[in-house]
Write an enzyme that holds these catalytic residues in place. Structure first.
Site, PDB file in Angstrom:
ATOM      1  N   ARG A  16      92.316  79.540  37.510  1.00  0.00           N
ATOM      2  CA  ARG A  16      93.565  79.258  38.214  1.00  0.00           C
ATOM      3  C   ARG A  16      93.508  78.001  39.084  1.00  0.00           C
ATOM      4  O   ARG A  16      94.523  77.490  39.518  1.00  0.00           O
ATOM      5  CB  ARG A  16      93.963  80.492  39.059  1.00  0.00           C
ATOM      6  CG  ARG A  16      94.405  81.674  38.216  1.00  0.00           C
ATOM      7  CD  ARG A  16      94.441  82.984  39.012  1.00  0.00           C
ATOM      8  NE  ARG A  16      93.126  83.613  39.110  1.00  0.00           N
ATOM      9  CZ  ARG A  16      92.881  84.770  39.729  1.00  0.00           C
ATOM     10  NH1 ARG A  16      93.871  85.412  40.334  1.00  0.00           N
ATOM     11  NH2 ARG A  16      91.659  85.272  39.765  1.00  0.00           N
ATOM     12  N   LYS A  28      85.082  76.306  41.187  1.00  0.00           N
ATOM     13  CA  LYS A  28      85.933  76.776  42.298  1.00  0.00           C
ATOM     14  C   LYS A  28      85.157  76.852  43.606  1.00  0.00           C
ATOM     15  O   LYS A  28      85.629  76.384  44.639  1.00  0.00           O
ATOM     16  CB  LYS A  28      86.503  78.150  41.940  1.00  0.00           C
ATOM     17  CG  LYS A  28      87.229  78.818  43.080  1.00  0.00           C
ATOM     18  CD  LYS A  28      88.027  80.022  42.624  1.00  0.00           C
ATOM     19  CE  LYS A  28      87.170  81.253  42.446  1.00  0.00           C
ATOM     20  NZ  LYS A  28      88.005  82.453  42.168  1.00  0.00           N
ATOM     21  N   GLN A  86      74.724  84.451  34.485  1.00  0.00           N
ATOM     22  CA  GLN A  86      75.589  85.338  33.701  1.00  0.00           C
ATOM     23  C   GLN A  86      76.217  84.480  32.595  1.00  0.00           C
ATOM     24  O   GLN A  86      77.156  83.730  32.841  1.00  0.00           O
ATOM     25  CB  GLN A  86      76.683  85.953  34.600  1.00  0.00           C
ATOM     26  CG  GLN A  86      77.539  86.982  33.883  1.00  0.00           C
ATOM     27  CD  GLN A  86      78.718  87.448  34.730  1.00  0.00           C
ATOM     28  OE1 GLN A  86      79.163  86.762  35.654  1.00  0.00           O
ATOM     29  NE2 GLN A  86      79.261  88.611  34.390  1.00  0.00           N
ATOM     30  N   GLY A 123      82.875  90.355  33.647  1.00  0.00           N
ATOM     31  CA  GLY A 123      83.448  91.028  34.804  1.00  0.00           C
ATOM     32  C   GLY A 123      82.488  91.174  35.971  1.00  0.00           C
ATOM     33  O   GLY A 123      81.278  90.961  35.845  1.00  0.00           O
ATOM     34  N   GLY A 139      93.086  93.883  44.060  1.00  0.00           N
ATOM     35  CA  GLY A 139      92.942  95.305  43.744  1.00  0.00           C
ATOM     36  C   GLY A 139      93.459  96.127  44.918  1.00  0.00           C
ATOM     37  O   GLY A 139      93.288  95.738  46.072  1.00  0.00           O
ATOM     38  N   LYS A 167      80.365  45.907  59.133  1.00  0.00           N
ATOM     39  CA  LYS A 167      79.457  46.664  58.261  1.00  0.00           C
ATOM     40  C   LYS A 167      78.014  46.333  58.596  1.00  0.00           C
ATOM     41  O   LYS A 167      77.680  45.160  58.758  1.00  0.00           O
ATOM     42  CB  LYS A 167      79.734  46.290  56.804  1.00  0.00           C
ATOM     43  CG  LYS A 167      78.886  47.035  55.801  1.00  0.00           C
ATOM     44  CD  LYS A 167      78.495  46.187  54.606  1.00  0.00           C
ATOM     45  CE  LYS A 167      77.190  45.450  54.841  1.00  0.00           C
ATOM     46  NZ  LYS A 167      76.676  44.729  53.683  1.00  0.00           N
ATOM     47  N   TYR A 207      77.376  37.013  51.784  1.00  0.00           N
ATOM     48  CA  TYR A 207      77.145  37.271  50.367  1.00  0.00           C
ATOM     49  C   TYR A 207      77.329  35.987  49.573  1.00  0.00           C
ATOM     50  O   TYR A 207      78.374  35.339  49.673  1.00  0.00           O
ATOM     51  CB  TYR A 207      78.164  38.329  49.928  1.00  0.00           C
ATOM     52  CG  TYR A 207      78.024  38.857  48.525  1.00  0.00           C
ATOM     53  CD1 TYR A 207      76.803  39.255  48.019  1.00  0.00           C
ATOM     54  CD2 TYR A 207      79.156  38.987  47.716  1.00  0.00           C
ATOM     55  CE1 TYR A 207      76.701  39.760  46.732  1.00  0.00           C
ATOM     56  CE2 TYR A 207      79.063  39.490  46.438  1.00  0.00           C
ATOM     57  CZ  TYR A 207      77.828  39.876  45.937  1.00  0.00           C
ATOM     58  OH  TYR A 207      77.744  40.388  44.671  1.00  0.00           O
ATOM     59  N   SER A 230      87.573  30.205  67.234  1.00  0.00           N
ATOM     60  CA  SER A 230      88.433  30.912  66.288  1.00  0.00           C
ATOM     61  C   SER A 230      88.246  30.382  64.876  1.00  0.00           C
ATOM     62  O   SER A 230      87.905  29.214  64.678  1.00  0.00           O
ATOM     63  CB  SER A 230      89.901  30.719  66.684  1.00  0.00           C
ATOM     64  OG  SER A 230      90.136  31.383  67.895  1.00  0.00           O
TER      65      SER A 230
END
Ligand code: UD1
Ligand code: CA
Length: 487
Positions: A17, A24, A77, A82, A143, A354, A390, A408
């Site tokens: 689902r 999940k 399993q 079940g 249930g 960075k 870089y 600046s």
């Protein structure tokens, strides 16, 4: 003997689902996989043995387990026949006696307090089987607990197998059980697939234990939110929101001001001292730590970041960084991994940093990129300065000393060092080291071509304005006196 012998967590299901390529139980809420939340609560019960039944997405679930709970033994399993089948497999190599806790890996909100309380009632009442139940506002899909005329549990019926009358019951099976191991062994061998899904239902063990003259009881949980199972994305969001509220409440109890708890998302392991103020739209994740008096937000994301006392972080995105005492960051700053801002520093609007350290009192106030740099104390980086780290292949370091004034719109081309107390002129492209105390000027001199507009753009509005200001047609090049930086 009130020690838990075994805990079994069921996590082999397909999670159909969820409609997801990820298991999940590995979907996160509050920064941790669903399964980890369950494991954390279960671990506080200190069971002698821990089994986790895995199946769908086996590799990813097992490798997550190795990280989160190395002591857990995965049980494979192969076919999902079940919950009863899953428990049969888990019990196969357990020969000890005592009490076993069984719960689903998809109920992340269950608390260790509730589990401990459940365990103590189970042991005190000498039950062979105890089922934790809850009254749900919307019991659909769960249930249902069927009680007999005396109010004792009779059996559990799944939604799909229930009659209309049974479906109208609000008391549900939370999927959390305690069993006496020998009673469970005997009854679980008698399970059949006589139900709408053709599976072995663990839930049917309750009626079997009763028919084998065992004592089964249902214990009603007083907080139904703890028992919500996650089967789809809506329930994932619902559980995430409940956990968010719980986490925010606990920080507020500890003296943290959260202006808008609905838009504040804090991961489970985040540490926040008292008298921190958090503005709306803020997300604090991973191993983030925030010290007293810091103010965070609005609209700020901190990941794995340490913020010292009195710092202010506004509208910013920060990962893997340290922000010193009384520093100010933002609005609109982007601090990436390895950023270390000293005390009373400032990183301002549209600045990205960075893998760099900025010394005490230094400022990078506007529109800059600082990468792979060490900036000393008391220095100022002029607006729109780029640390060019870089060359297209490798990254290089830039060192800026103490009390430096970078003009600046500079480009500092790494590797390069600007010595203590040095200045650089506005618009400079700094490719050579700058000695302490010197002024670096690294730009072309200005040349004014007189009358150019009158000759080349004659009749334009610019030319008309220039003429009104007394401009003349003839060309005479003059060099302006100084460039603002020369001595
Ligand atoms: C189950 C219970 C239901 C209860 C609900 C509570 C059964 C038959 N039903 O229903 O009474 O109200 O949980 O949340 O037990 N799993 C396996 N192997 C399998 C099948 C399931 O390991 O072969 C695991 C799943 O990964 C999951 C858990 O068991 O973690 C429960 O399975 P799920 O399919 O979610 O059962 P529900 O329909 O929720
Ligand atoms: Ca479920």
């Amino acid at each position: 003997m009130d020690r838990l012998e075994v805990a079994i967590i069921l996590a082999a299901g397909e999670g159909t689902r969820m409609k997801s390529a990820t298991s999940k139980v590995l979907h996160p809420i509050a920064g941790k996989p669903i399964l980890e939340h369950v494991l954390r609560s279960v671990s506080k019960l200190d069971a002698n043995q821990l089994r986790v039944v895995v199946g769908a997405h086996r590799e990813s679930v097992e490798s997550a387990l190795m990280e989160i709970a190395p002591a857990a033994i995965p049980v494979f399993q192969a076919e999902r026949n079940g919950t009863g089948h899953a428990v049969q497999l888990a019990l196969a190599d357990i020969s000890t006696e005592g009490t076993v806790l069984i719960l689903a890996g998809d109920t992340p909100l269950i608390s260790s307090d509730t589990l401990k309380e459940f365990l103590s009632v189970h042991i005190e009442d000498e039950n062979d089987a105890s089922v934790l139940s809850a009254m749900l506002p919307d019991p659909f899909g769960y249930g249902r607990i069927i009680r007999d005329d005396f109010g004792n549990i009779d059996r559990i019926v799944e939604e799909r197998d229930a009659t209309e009358e049974e479906r109208s019951l609000d008391e549900v099976n939370t999927g959390v059980y305690l069993f006496n191991l020998s009673a469970l062994r005997k009854s679980i061998a008698q399970l059949s697939t006589n139900n709408s899904q053709g599976e072995l239902y663990l839930t049917d063990v309750i009626a079997l234990i009763k028919s084998n003259a065992g004592k089964a009881a249902v214990i009603l949980s007083n907080d139904y939110t703890e028992t919500l199972g996650i089967n789809d994305r809506s329930q994932l969001a619902e559980a995430g929101a409940i956990l968010r509220d719980r986490i925010n409440d606990s920080h507020m109890k500890n003296g943290v001001t959260i202006i808008d708890p609905f838009t504040t998302w804090i991961d489970v392991d985040v540490v926040i001292q008292s008298d921190v103020v958090i503005y709306p739209g803020t997300a604090l994740s991973g191993k983030t730590v925030i010290k007293s008096g810091a103010v965070i937000g609005p609209r700020t994301t901190l990941v794995d970041t340490e913020v010292e006392s009195g710092a202010r972080v506004i509208e910013s995105q920060v990962t893997g960084s340290k922000i010193g005492a009384d520093a100010t960051v933002g609005p609109f700053s982007f601090l990436r991994a390895g950023t270390v801002l000293g005390p009373s520093t400032k990183v301002g609007a549209y600045v990205e940093v960075k893998n760099s350290s900025v010394g005490e009192g230094s400022k990078v106030p506007h529109l800059s990129y600082v990468g792979d740099a060490t900036i000393g104390k008391g220095s100022n980086i002029g607006a729109a300065t780029i640390f060019a780290n870089y060359d297209g292949i490798n990254k290089y370091q830039t060192v800026v000393g103490d009390d430096v004034r970078i003009g600046s719109d500079n480009v500092l081309v790494a590797p390069v060092t600007v010595g203590d107390g040095a200045y650089t002129a506005a618009g400079s492209v700094i490719t050579e080291n700058v000695e302490p105390g010197s002024m670096a000027v690294a730009r072309a001199k200005q040349r004014n071509i007189l009358g150019w507009v009158l000759r080349k753009r004659s009749g334009s509005k610019s030319a008309q304005s220039a003429e009104r200001a007394g401009a003349r047609h003839e060309e005479t090049s003059v060099t302006p006196p100084g460039n603002g930086a020369s001595e």
